[in-house]
Design a protein around this motif. Sequence first.
Motif, PDB file in Angstrom:
ATOM      1  N   TYR A 108      42.345  48.011  47.616  1.00 39.68           N
ATOM      2  CA  TYR A 108      42.534  49.240  47.126  1.00 39.68           C
ATOM      3  C   TYR A 108      42.112  50.466  47.775  1.00 39.68           C
ATOM      4  O   TYR A 108      42.147  51.668  47.197  1.00 39.68           O
ATOM      5  CB  TYR A 108      42.586  49.281  45.678  1.00 39.68           C
ATOM      6  N   ASN A 109      41.484  50.391  49.069  1.00 37.80           N
ATOM      7  CA  ASN A 109      40.783  51.398  49.656  1.00 37.80           C
ATOM      8  C   ASN A 109      39.836  52.144  48.832  1.00 37.80           C
ATOM      9  O   ASN A 109      39.931  53.498  49.208  1.00 37.80           O
ATOM     10  CB  ASN A 109      42.111  52.611  50.093  1.00 37.80           C
ATOM     11  N   GLU A 110      39.152  51.605  47.999  1.00 37.93           N
ATOM     12  CA  GLU A 110      37.928  52.174  47.334  1.00 37.93           C
ATOM     13  C   GLU A 110      36.700  51.994  48.152  1.00 37.93           C
ATOM     14  O   GLU A 110      35.737  52.565  47.782  1.00 37.93           O
ATOM     15  CB  GLU A 110      37.822  51.645  45.985  1.00 37.93           C
ATOM     16  N   ALA A 111      36.658  51.182  49.256  1.00 37.44           N
ATOM     17  CA  ALA A 111      35.431  50.714  49.912  1.00 37.44           C
ATOM     18  C   ALA A 111      36.041  50.509  51.312  1.00 37.44           C
ATOM     19  O   ALA A 111      37.023  50.392  51.726  1.00 37.44           O
ATOM     20  CB  ALA A 111      34.930  49.362  49.524  1.00 37.44           C
ATOM     21  N   PRO A 112      35.113  50.726  52.400  1.00 32.32           N
ATOM     22  CA  PRO A 112      35.438  50.838  53.842  1.00 32.32           C
ATOM     23  C   PRO A 112      36.005  49.385  53.954  1.00 32.32           C
ATOM     24  O   PRO A 112      35.610  48.400  53.832  1.00 32.32           O
ATOM     25  CB  PRO A 112      34.009  51.123  54.693  1.00 32.32           C
ATOM     26  N   ALA A 113      37.218  49.239  54.889  1.00 34.50           N
ATOM     27  CA  ALA A 113      37.775  48.242  55.302  1.00 34.50           C
ATOM     28  C   ALA A 113      36.656  47.381  56.147  1.00 34.50           C
ATOM     29  O   ALA A 113      36.147  47.721  56.947  1.00 34.50           O
ATOM     30  CB  ALA A 113      38.974  48.311  55.812  1.00 34.50           C
ATOM     31  N   ARG A 114      36.325  46.035  55.868  1.00 35.45           N
ATOM     32  CA  ARG A 114      35.432  45.488  56.699  1.00 35.45           C
ATOM     33  C   ARG A 114      35.617  43.571  56.531  1.00 35.45           C
ATOM     34  O   ARG A 114      36.507  43.573  55.666  1.00 35.45           O
ATOM     35  CB  ARG A 114      33.981  45.658  56.521  1.00 35.45           C
ATOM     36  N   SER A 115      35.157  42.919  57.036  1.00 33.47           N
ATOM     37  CA  SER A 115      35.395  41.445  56.907  1.00 33.47           C
ATOM     38  C   SER A 115      34.208  41.129  56.116  1.00 33.47           C
ATOM     39  O   SER A 115      32.884  41.316  56.544  1.00 33.47           O
ATOM     40  CB  SER A 115      35.214  40.654  58.244  1.00 33.47           C
ATOM     41  N   ILE A 116      34.430  40.378  54.889  1.00 35.72           N
ATOM     42  CA  ILE A 116      33.447  39.942  54.072  1.00 35.72           C
ATOM     43  C   ILE A 116      33.340  38.480  53.731  1.00 35.72           C
ATOM     44  O   ILE A 116      34.456  37.771  53.922  1.00 35.72           O
ATOM     45  CB  ILE A 116      33.473  40.841  52.743  1.00 35.72           C
ATOM     46  N   ARG A 117      32.303  37.946  53.232  1.00 34.74           N
ATOM     47  CA  ARG A 117      32.352  36.608  52.659  1.00 34.74           C
ATOM     48  C   ARG A 117      31.361  36.716  51.585  1.00 34.74           C
ATOM     49  O   ARG A 117      30.687  37.614  51.273  1.00 34.74           O
ATOM     50  CB  ARG A 117      31.695  35.611  53.866  1.00 34.74           C
ATOM     51  N   GLY A 118      31.600  35.638  50.581  1.00 32.50           N
ATOM     52  CA  GLY A 118      30.555  35.429  49.574  1.00 32.50           C
ATOM     53  C   GLY A 118      31.149  34.331  48.556  1.00 32.50           C
ATOM     54  O   GLY A 118      31.713  33.467  49.151  1.00 32.50           O
ATOM     55  N   VAL A 119      30.941  34.507  47.217  1.00 31.12           N
ATOM     56  CA  VAL A 119      31.156  33.313  46.375  1.00 31.12           C
ATOM     57  C   VAL A 119      31.940  33.923  45.309  1.00 31.12           C
ATOM     58  O   VAL A 119      31.818  35.017  44.596  1.00 31.12           O
ATOM     59  CB  VAL A 119      29.860  32.851  45.958  1.00 31.12           C
ATOM     60  N   THR A 120      32.951  32.991  45.039  1.00 33.98           N
ATOM     61  CA  THR A 120      33.824  33.483  43.752  1.00 33.98           C
ATOM     62  C   THR A 120      34.378  32.150  43.114  1.00 33.98           C
ATOM     63  O   THR A 120      34.077  31.251  43.897  1.00 33.98           O
ATOM     64  CB  THR A 120      35.000  34.198  44.269  1.00 33.98           C
ATOM     65  N   THR A 121      34.796  32.060  41.961  1.00 29.94           N
ATOM     66  CA  THR A 121      35.144  30.948  41.133  1.00 29.94           C
ATOM     67  C   THR A 121      36.689  30.833  41.759  1.00 29.94           C
ATOM     68  O   THR A 121      37.494  31.654  42.414  1.00 29.94           O
ATOM     69  CB  THR A 121      35.494  31.211  39.748  1.00 29.94           C
ATOM     70  N   PRO A 122      37.237  29.444  41.660  1.00 28.30           N
ATOM     71  CA  PRO A 122      38.695  29.214  41.966  1.00 28.30           C
ATOM     72  C   PRO A 122      39.526  29.957  41.044  1.00 28.30           C
ATOM     73  O   PRO A 122      40.804  30.538  41.757  1.00 28.30           O
ATOM     74  CB  PRO A 122      38.828  27.759  41.553  1.00 28.30           C
ATOM     75  N   GLU A 123      39.127  30.293  40.126  1.00 29.68           N
ATOM     76  CA  GLU A 123      40.099  31.481  39.183  1.00 29.68           C
ATOM     77  C   GLU A 123      40.451  32.725  39.600  1.00 29.68           C
ATOM     78  O   GLU A 123      41.338  33.286  39.871  1.00 29.68           O
ATOM     79  CB  GLU A 123      39.857  31.314  37.732  1.00 29.68           C
ATOM     80  N   ASP A 124      39.178  33.128  40.211  1.00 33.48           N
ATOM     81  CA  ASP A 124      39.210  34.730  40.836  1.00 33.48           C
ATOM     82  C   ASP A 124      39.768  34.487  42.086  1.00 33.48           C
ATOM     83  O   ASP A 124      40.525  35.504  42.412  1.00 33.48           O
ATOM     84  CB  ASP A 124      37.693  35.263  40.985  1.00 33.48           C
ATOM     85  N   ALA A 125      39.607  33.786  42.867  1.00 34.14           N
ATOM     86  CA  ALA A 125      40.156  33.420  44.198  1.00 34.14           C
ATOM     87  C   ALA A 125      41.742  33.307  43.937  1.00 34.14           C
ATOM     88  O   ALA A 125      42.451  33.821  44.583  1.00 34.14           O
ATOM     89  CB  ALA A 125      39.805  32.175  44.967  1.00 34.14           C
ATOM     90  N   HIS A 126      42.393  32.616  43.004  1.00 31.63           N
ATOM     91  CA  HIS A 126      43.539  32.549  42.651  1.00 31.63           C
ATOM     92  C   HIS A 126      44.188  33.771  42.107  1.00 31.63           C
ATOM     93  O   HIS A 126      45.313  34.460  42.696  1.00 31.63           O
ATOM     94  CB  HIS A 126      44.022  31.519  41.595  1.00 31.63           C
ATOM     95  N   ALA A 127      43.616  34.612  41.444  1.00 32.93           N
ATOM     96  CA  ALA A 127      43.989  35.958  41.056  1.00 32.93           C
ATOM     97  C   ALA A 127      44.003  36.929  42.356  1.00 32.93           C
ATOM     98  O   ALA A 127      44.965  37.732  42.242  1.00 32.93           O
ATOM     99  CB  ALA A 127      42.805  36.315  39.993  1.00 32.93           C
ATOM    100  N   LEU A 128      43.121  36.865  43.054  1.00 30.86           N
ATOM    101  CA  LEU A 128      42.953  37.589  44.377  1.00 30.86           C
ATOM    102  C   LEU A 128      44.480  37.505  45.080  1.00 30.86           C
ATOM    103  O   LEU A 128      45.182  38.193  45.595  1.00 30.86           O
ATOM    104  CB  LEU A 128      42.096  37.320  45.081  1.00 30.86           C
ATOM    105  N   LEU A 129      44.869  36.178  45.192  1.00 26.69           N
ATOM    106  CA  LEU A 129      45.929  35.888  45.936  1.00 26.69           C
ATOM    107  C   LEU A 129      47.227  36.117  45.411  1.00 26.69           C
ATOM    108  O   LEU A 129      48.159  36.692  45.922  1.00 26.69           O
ATOM    109  CB  LEU A 129      46.090  34.169  46.118  1.00 26.69           C
ATOM    110  N   GLU A 130      47.048  36.275  44.021  1.00 28.14           N
ATOM    111  CA  GLU A 130      48.261  36.901  43.010  1.00 28.14           C
ATOM    112  C   GLU A 130      48.637  38.322  43.276  1.00 28.14           C
ATOM    113  O   GLU A 130      49.573  39.090  43.058  1.00 28.14           O
ATOM    114  CB  GLU A 130      48.167  36.693  41.707  1.00 28.14           C
ATOM    115  N   GLU A 131      47.371  38.950  43.447  1.00 28.07           N
ATOM    116  CA  GLU A 131      47.402  40.405  43.823  1.00 28.07           C
ATOM    117  C   GLU A 131      47.681  40.492  45.496  1.00 28.07           C
ATOM    118  O   GLU A 131      47.520  41.970  45.661  1.00 28.07           O
ATOM    119  CB  GLU A 131      46.108  41.011  43.595  1.00 28.07           C
ATOM    120  N   GLU A 132      48.009  39.735  46.119  1.00 28.93           N
ATOM    121  CA  GLU A 132      48.161  39.790  47.503  1.00 28.93           C
ATOM    122  C   GLU A 132      47.025  40.192  48.300  1.00 28.93           C
ATOM    123  O   GLU A 132      47.296  40.921  49.394  1.00 28.93           O
ATOM    124  CB  GLU A 132      49.391  40.533  47.838  1.00 28.93           C
TER     125      GLU A 132
END
Length: 149
Positions: A108-132
């Motif tokens: 949502y352009n609230e932080a600089p674009a960059r490649s990131i990695r980290g940890v999340t729950t399967p539910e949060d990952a699914h929610a991110l995918l739903e937000e495209e």
Amino acid sequence: MKVLDLKCSHEHRFEGWFASTEEFESQLSRKLVACPVCAVTEVSRMPSAPRLNLSSARGEAAPETAQAETPPDAAALQARALQFMRELIEKTENVGERFAEEARRIHYNEAPARSIRGVTTPEDAHALLEEEIDVMPLPVPDALKEPLQ
């Protein structure tokens, strides 16, 4: 220098370089030899044949092998996967547990674009995918989470 073929208790195969067989045995007994994929220290030595370059010693050219026709073996695939993981770790920022939050901020352009990695729950990952918001689960072996010597 001794190059030994090794295998961990999870059947991952790798090479180890040691000053001598005695040095390998010493490091093995002190649990200093660990699998580069899964970091277990239950390691055993695999049988290996000595390599003799007799044709080179006589000045003859070694016969060329058709590398492209030979399918890659498990060790080659494992080595490529580890190399890919090392490059991924080097080229991404670890945001840890804040992954979902930071991915949204970037999207949502609230932080600089960059490649990131980290940890999340399967539910949060699914929610991110739903937000495209593109995410990809990628397990990183513990052995790659710290710098290699």
